[in-house]
Design a protein around this motif. Sequence first.
Motif, PDB file in Angstrom:
ATOM      1  N   ALA A  31       0.840  -1.200   0.000  1.00  0.00           N
ATOM      2  CA  ALA A  31       0.000   0.000   0.000  1.00  0.00           C
ATOM      3  C   ALA A  31       0.878   1.255   0.000  1.00  0.00           C
ATOM      4  N   LEU A  32       1.983   1.228   0.751  1.00  0.00           N
ATOM      5  CA  LEU A  32       2.899   2.373   0.758  1.00  0.00           C
ATOM      6  C   LEU A  32       3.478   2.601  -0.635  1.00  0.00           C
ATOM      7  N   SER A  46       8.582  11.145  -0.930  1.00  0.00           N
ATOM      8  CA  SER A  46       9.789  10.924  -0.134  1.00  0.00           C
ATOM      9  C   SER A  46       9.435  10.276   1.205  1.00  0.00           C
ATOM     10  N   ALA A  47       8.408  10.780   1.855  1.00  0.00           N
ATOM     11  CA  ALA A  47       7.992  10.228   3.143  1.00  0.00           C
ATOM     12  C   ALA A  47       7.586   8.764   3.003  1.00  0.00           C
ATOM     13  N   LEU A  48       6.878   8.433   1.955  1.00  0.00           N
ATOM     14  CA  LEU A  48       6.439   7.052   1.746  1.00  0.00           C
ATOM     15  C   LEU A  48       7.618   6.130   1.445  1.00  0.00           C
ATOM     16  N   ARG A  49       8.597   6.615   0.673  1.00  0.00           N
ATOM     17  CA  ARG A  49       9.792   5.803   0.407  1.00  0.00           C
ATOM     18  C   ARG A  49      10.566   5.549   1.698  1.00  0.00           C
ATOM     19  N   MET A  50      10.756   6.611   2.492  1.00  0.00           N
ATOM     20  CA  MET A  50      11.495   6.446   3.744  1.00  0.00           C
ATOM     21  C   MET A  50      10.759   5.510   4.692  1.00  0.00           C
ATOM     22  N   LEU A  51       9.444   5.628   4.752  1.00  0.00           N
ATOM     23  CA  LEU A  51       8.669   4.756   5.635  1.00  0.00           C
ATOM     24  C   LEU A  51       8.786   3.296   5.208  1.00  0.00           C
ATOM     25  N   SER A  52       8.764   3.038   3.915  1.00  0.00           N
ATOM     26  CA  SER A  52       8.923   1.663   3.425  1.00  0.00           C
ATOM     27  C   SER A  52      10.284   1.092   3.809  1.00  0.00           C
ATOM     28  N   LEU A  54      12.429   2.102   6.190  1.00  0.00           N
ATOM     29  CA  LEU A  54      12.584   1.971   7.638  1.00  0.00           C
ATOM     30  C   LEU A  54      11.716   0.847   8.197  1.00  0.00           C
ATOM     31  N   THR A  55      10.543   0.645   7.618  1.00  0.00           N
ATOM     32  CA  THR A  55       9.664  -0.431   8.074  1.00  0.00           C
ATOM     33  C   THR A  55      10.315  -1.788   7.868  1.00  0.00           C
ATOM     34  N   VAL A  56      10.887  -1.997   6.692  1.00  0.00           N
ATOM     35  CA  VAL A  56      11.553  -3.271   6.410  1.00  0.00           C
ATOM     36  C   VAL A  56      12.742  -3.462   7.355  1.00  0.00           C
ATOM     37  N   ALA A  57      13.520  -2.401   7.567  1.00  0.00           N
ATOM     38  CA  ALA A  57      14.683  -2.502   8.457  1.00  0.00           C
ATOM     39  C   ALA A  57      14.253  -2.802   9.896  1.00  0.00           C
ATOM     40  N   CYS A  58      13.239  -2.125  10.373  1.00  0.00           N
ATOM     41  CA  CYS A  58      12.765  -2.364  11.748  1.00  0.00           C
ATOM     42  C   CYS A  58      12.163  -3.752  11.891  1.00  0.00           C
ATOM     43  N   GLN A  59      11.440  -4.197  10.894  1.00  0.00           N
ATOM     44  CA  GLN A  59      10.852  -5.534  10.926  1.00  0.00           C
ATOM     45  C   GLN A  59      11.952  -6.589  11.035  1.00  0.00           C
ATOM     46  N   GLU A  60      13.009  -6.426  10.251  1.00  0.00           N
ATOM     47  CA  GLU A  60      14.106  -7.390  10.278  1.00  0.00           C
ATOM     48  C   GLU A  60      14.848  -7.346  11.606  1.00  0.00           C
ATOM     49  N   ALA A  61      15.101  -6.143  12.131  1.00  0.00           N
ATOM     50  CA  ALA A  61      15.778  -6.031  13.424  1.00  0.00           C
ATOM     51  C   ALA A  61      14.944  -6.689  14.519  1.00  0.00           C
ATOM     52  N   PHE A  62      13.652  -6.443  14.512  1.00  0.00           N
ATOM     53  CA  PHE A  62      12.756  -7.041  15.507  1.00  0.00           C
ATOM     54  C   PHE A  62      12.765  -8.570  15.399  1.00  0.00           C
ATOM     55  N   ARG A  63      12.646  -9.081  14.179  1.00  0.00           N
ATOM     56  CA  ARG A  63      12.621 -10.533  13.972  1.00  0.00           C
ATOM     57  C   ARG A  63      13.918 -11.175  14.431  1.00  0.00           C
ATOM     58  N   ARG A  64      15.042 -10.582  14.073  1.00  0.00           N
ATOM     59  CA  ARG A  64      16.334 -11.153  14.466  1.00  0.00           C
ATOM     60  C   ARG A  64      16.491 -11.221  15.980  1.00  0.00           C
ATOM     61  N   GLU A  65      16.149 -10.145  16.653  1.00  0.00           N
ATOM     62  CA  GLU A  65      16.332 -10.119  18.103  1.00  0.00           C
ATOM     63  C   GLU A  65      15.396 -11.087  18.816  1.00  0.00           C
ATOM     64  N   PHE A 115       8.792  11.990  16.462  1.00  0.00           N
ATOM     65  CA  PHE A 115       8.734  10.578  16.841  1.00  0.00           C
ATOM     66  C   PHE A 115       7.382  10.270  17.491  1.00  0.00           C
ATOM     67  N   GLY A 116       6.983  11.117  18.398  1.00  0.00           N
ATOM     68  CA  GLY A 116       5.701  10.923  19.073  1.00  0.00           C
ATOM     69  C   GLY A 116       4.532  10.983  18.107  1.00  0.00           C
ATOM     70  N   TYR A 117       4.583  11.935  17.181  1.00  0.00           N
ATOM     71  CA  TYR A 117       3.518  12.061  16.186  1.00  0.00           C
ATOM     72  C   TYR A 117       3.414  10.787  15.346  1.00  0.00           C
ATOM     73  N   GLY A 118       4.555  10.269  14.911  1.00  0.00           N
ATOM     74  CA  GLY A 118       4.541   9.050  14.095  1.00  0.00           C
ATOM     75  C   GLY A 118       3.949   7.871  14.839  1.00  0.00           C
TER      76      GLY A 118
END
Length: 143
Positions: A31-32, A46-52, A54-65, A115-118
């Motif tokens: 959807a993004l 730009s915001a949508l590209r960055m969100l995509s 960062l989302t993938v990076a955070c998802q992978e970091a979360f899964r690994r940990e 950060f809080g807004y997001g």
Amino acid sequence: MKRAMKRPISTLAEYLGDGSRFEGFECWVQALASRERTAESPTEASALRMLSILTVACQEAFRRETEQHNQPIADTLLLLARMAGMAVMAPTLDFIEDSEPADAKDLVEILVDEFGYGAEFVLEKDADARMREEARFSRDGLS
């Protein structure tokens, strides 16, 4: 957090390749990408590209940990939020060093607010989606 435990979190390789994927995550990232293609301004795209990204990076970091290193989910989420803040601040250091002290302080305060807004934005969107889902289940007799 129990909801996150219902399905395994996909790996980055699975997300990028042809492996099994977490449907909700894949739909959200798709959807993004779709919204980026129809964005009405360069800033929105730009915001949508960055969100995509960062989302993938955070998802992978979360899964690994949580999966590879057996870290508790709550601890991982709290640390991930802190690390995300640090990661966002890293590219701003040169700007802050070249700024007047008052401007640098203002920038840091604005970043903290963003950060809080997001976080609030995602929580509100998730709550809205859950309410629509619950209404549909009630209406269709699926609850």
